[in-house]
Design a protein around this motif. Structure first.
Motif, PDB file in Angstrom:
ATOM      1  N   LEU A  45      45.140  16.998  45.676  1.00  0.00           N
ATOM      2  CA  LEU A  45      46.283  17.212  44.783  1.00  0.00           C
ATOM      3  C   LEU A  45      45.887  17.832  43.455  1.00  0.00           C
ATOM      4  CD1 LEU A  45      48.137  13.859  45.453  1.00  0.00           C
ATOM      5  CD2 LEU A  45      48.723  16.115  46.324  1.00  0.00           C
ATOM      6  N   MET A  46      44.585  18.003  43.241  1.00  0.00           N
ATOM      7  CA  MET A  46      44.172  18.576  41.945  1.00  0.00           C
ATOM      8  C   MET A  46      44.183  20.099  41.983  1.00  0.00           C
ATOM      9  SD  MET A  46      40.742  17.886  39.800  1.00  0.00           S
ATOM     10  CE  MET A  46      40.056  19.335  39.026  1.00  0.00           C
ATOM     11  N   LEU A  47      44.672  20.668  40.882  1.00  0.00           N
ATOM     12  CA  LEU A  47      44.831  22.128  40.830  1.00  0.00           C
ATOM     13  C   LEU A  47      43.492  22.828  40.627  1.00  0.00           C
ATOM     14  CD1 LEU A  47      46.133  23.071  37.287  1.00  0.00           C
ATOM     15  CD2 LEU A  47      45.196  20.852  37.841  1.00  0.00           C
ATOM     16  N   PRO A  48      43.320  24.063  41.148  1.00  0.00           N
ATOM     17  CA  PRO A  48      42.126  24.836  40.822  1.00  0.00           C
ATOM     18  C   PRO A  48      42.222  25.396  39.403  1.00  0.00           C
ATOM     19  CG  PRO A  48      43.549  26.097  42.280  1.00  0.00           C
ATOM     20  CD  PRO A  48      44.225  24.773  42.053  1.00  0.00           C
ATOM     21  N   MET A  49      41.076  25.499  38.713  1.00  0.00           N
ATOM     22  CA  MET A  49      41.150  25.961  37.320  1.00  0.00           C
ATOM     23  C   MET A  49      40.256  27.148  37.016  1.00  0.00           C
ATOM     24  SD  MET A  49      41.772  22.666  35.045  1.00  0.00           S
ATOM     25  CE  MET A  49      41.845  21.129  35.901  1.00  0.00           C
ATOM     26  N   ARG A  50      39.818  27.877  38.049  1.00  0.00           N
ATOM     27  CA  ARG A  50      38.908  28.976  37.764  1.00  0.00           C
ATOM     28  C   ARG A  50      39.593  30.108  37.009  1.00  0.00           C
ATOM     29  NH1 ARG A  50      39.373  29.226  43.276  1.00  0.00           N
ATOM     30  NH2 ARG A  50      40.816  30.838  43.923  1.00  0.00           N
ATOM     31  N   ASP A  51      40.923  30.105  36.988  1.00  0.00           N
ATOM     32  CA  ASP A  51      41.614  31.148  36.219  1.00  0.00           C
ATOM     33  C   ASP A  51      41.563  30.874  34.726  1.00  0.00           C
ATOM     34  OD1 ASP A  51      43.186  28.888  36.527  1.00  0.00           O
ATOM     35  OD2 ASP A  51      45.063  29.992  36.406  1.00  0.00           O
ATOM     36  N   ARG A  52      41.208  29.667  34.313  1.00  0.00           N
ATOM     37  CA  ARG A  52      41.217  29.379  32.877  1.00  0.00           C
ATOM     38  C   ARG A  52      39.903  28.825  32.355  1.00  0.00           C
ATOM     39  NH1 ARG A  52      46.024  25.394  34.357  1.00  0.00           N
ATOM     40  NH2 ARG A  52      46.045  26.920  36.010  1.00  0.00           N
ATOM     41  N   ILE A  53      38.953  28.499  33.244  1.00  0.00           N
ATOM     42  CA  ILE A  53      37.675  27.949  32.798  1.00  0.00           C
ATOM     43  C   ILE A  53      36.553  28.845  33.306  1.00  0.00           C
ATOM     44  CG2 ILE A  53      36.153  25.950  32.888  1.00  0.00           C
ATOM     45  CD1 ILE A  53      38.503  24.164  33.290  1.00  0.00           C
ATOM     46  N   SER A  54      35.686  29.323  32.393  1.00  0.00           N
ATOM     47  CA  SER A  54      34.591  30.205  32.823  1.00  0.00           C
ATOM     48  C   SER A  54      33.517  29.354  33.499  1.00  0.00           C
ATOM     49  CB  SER A  54      34.003  30.920  31.611  1.00  0.00           C
ATOM     50  OG  SER A  54      33.228  30.002  30.861  1.00  0.00           O
ATOM     51  N   PRO A  55      32.632  29.992  34.320  1.00  0.00           N
ATOM     52  CA  PRO A  55      31.574  29.216  34.962  1.00  0.00           C
ATOM     53  C   PRO A  55      30.769  28.393  33.947  1.00  0.00           C
ATOM     54  CG  PRO A  55      31.636  31.406  35.897  1.00  0.00           C
ATOM     55  CD  PRO A  55      32.627  31.402  34.763  1.00  0.00           C
ATOM     56  N   GLU A  56      30.413  29.019  32.841  1.00  0.00           N
ATOM     57  CA  GLU A  56      29.602  28.300  31.848  1.00  0.00           C
ATOM     58  C   GLU A  56      30.331  27.058  31.327  1.00  0.00           C
ATOM     59  OE1 GLU A  56      27.339  30.624  29.422  1.00  0.00           O
ATOM     60  OE2 GLU A  56      26.602  28.920  28.247  1.00  0.00           O
ATOM     61  N   GLU A  57      31.625  27.213  31.009  1.00  0.00           N
ATOM     62  CA  GLU A  57      32.398  26.066  30.522  1.00  0.00           C
ATOM     63  C   GLU A  57      32.504  24.992  31.592  1.00  0.00           C
ATOM     64  OE1 GLU A  57      35.542  28.301  27.529  1.00  0.00           O
ATOM     65  OE2 GLU A  57      35.919  28.295  29.682  1.00  0.00           O
ATOM     66  N   SER A  58      32.649  25.439  32.833  1.00  0.00           N
ATOM     67  CA  SER A  58      32.785  24.492  33.922  1.00  0.00           C
ATOM     68  C   SER A  58      31.510  23.662  34.086  1.00  0.00           C
ATOM     69  CB  SER A  58      33.109  25.260  35.197  1.00  0.00           C
ATOM     70  OG  SER A  58      33.458  24.383  36.219  1.00  0.00           O
ATOM     71  N   TRP A  59      30.338  24.322  33.970  1.00  0.00           N
ATOM     72  CA  TRP A  59      29.080  23.564  34.044  1.00  0.00           C
ATOM     73  C   TRP A  59      28.978  22.596  32.871  1.00  0.00           C
ATOM     74  CZ3 TRP A  59      27.084  23.043  38.441  1.00  0.00           C
ATOM     75  CH2 TRP A  59      27.021  24.090  39.368  1.00  0.00           C
ATOM     76  N   ALA A  60      29.466  23.034  31.708  1.00  0.00           N
ATOM     77  CA  ALA A  60      29.440  22.135  30.545  1.00  0.00           C
ATOM     78  C   ALA A  60      30.289  20.895  30.827  1.00  0.00           C
ATOM     79  CB  ALA A  60      29.949  22.875  29.307  1.00  0.00           C
ATOM     80  N   ILE A  61      31.433  21.098  31.496  1.00  0.00           N
ATOM     81  CA  ILE A  61      32.295  19.950  31.828  1.00  0.00           C
ATOM     82  C   ILE A  61      31.600  19.033  32.830  1.00  0.00           C
ATOM     83  CG2 ILE A  61      34.486  19.250  32.858  1.00  0.00           C
ATOM     84  CD1 ILE A  61      35.707  21.841  31.762  1.00  0.00           C
TER      85      ILE A  61
END
Ligand code: HEC
Length: 217
Positions: A173-189
């Motif tokens: 049920l969780m939405l994908p967020m690659r349209d708003r989070i860059s790979p680098e930010e995603s790794w930071a998360i």
């Protein structure tokens, strides 16, 4: 009576001129009261051109052009020894190694700034559902969004690549967020999610004596 006749004629003329010619064809150009930017000098796709020698408006891609973007098949485009975290690295972009397995650990250097960046992004993109502590108690819970808690054994033992994939591509049920989070930010998360997990499940022995005193152990 005269007024009535005038109105009668006016109504007939108006009706015929507005409705009467619907559907009829004409070769004359339409009347344009405000032409605005309707007419511009431009080439239409696949049209002919007098400007280029091959007379095509569609121009071929110049030799040596490299495609940009995250989701093209990196391995097909770059040689295996090409290492650039912004282009050829599948681990960085997809959280997977060459065999398609999720990578165990972050593919970028871990720094304190990265955790801080992760906290900031987490508070923007995740807190609403997963809660500030990552226990799934976000403000959306009363409205029926049952976001996962990060503090269960399964998610503790999932790889970093897997968490990265959940952020970028969504899960259930969780939405994908690659349209708003860059790979680098995603790794930071991902790094910050690990910090949250540690905050609820760490051995006291992992701390220094001074830290243990500070926390009252
Ligand atoms: C709109 C609400 C919402 C937001 C925002 C959200 N999530 Fe989720 N998340 C969910 C829900 C709902 C689930 C449970 C999915 C399921 O199992 O169907 C979930 C599940 C997860 C899981 C567990 C996946 C698994 O294997 O069970 C992880 C990890 C996760 N989210 C991380 C994040 C991170 C990190 C962010 C911020 C970048 C985020 N989520 C933002 C709603 C959200």
């Amino acid at each position: 009576m005269r007024i009535f006749l005038i109105i009668y004629v006016f109504v007939i003329v108006a009706t015929v001129s507005i409705l009467g010619f619907r559907g009829s064809l004409t070769t004359k150009p339409p009347i344009e009261i405000f032409p605005d930017m309707d007419h511009q000098a431009k080439y239409k796709p696949q049209a002919e051109s007098d400007f280029f020698r091959d007379r095509r408006t569609d121009r071929p891609i110049p030799a040596g052009t490299v495609a940009r973007g995250n989701y093209l098949n990196q391995q097909a485009v770059f040689s295996p020894d090409f290492k650039d975290k912004r282009l050829g690295d599948t681990a960085f972009h997809q959280g997977k190694d060459g065999q398609g397995e999720f990578i165990a650990q972050l593919p970028i250097e871990v720094t304190y700034e990265l955790i801080e960046q992760g906290r900031e992004r987490y508070e923007i993109f995740c807190t609403a559902c997963h809660g500030a502590a990552g226990d799934g108690n976000g403000v959306t819970r009363p409205y029926g969004v049952l976001a996962a808690s990060f503090h269960d054994d399964r998610l503790r033992s999932e790889t970093d690549g897997y968490i990265y994939d959940v952020i970028m591509n969504g899960k259930g049920l969780m939405l994908p967020m690659r349209d708003r989070i860059s790979p680098e930010e995603s790794w930071a998360i991902v790094l910050y999610v690990r910090a949250l997990q540690l905050s609820q499940n760490a051995e006291a022995d992992a701390l220094t004596a001074a830290q243990r005193t500070e926390l009252g152990f």
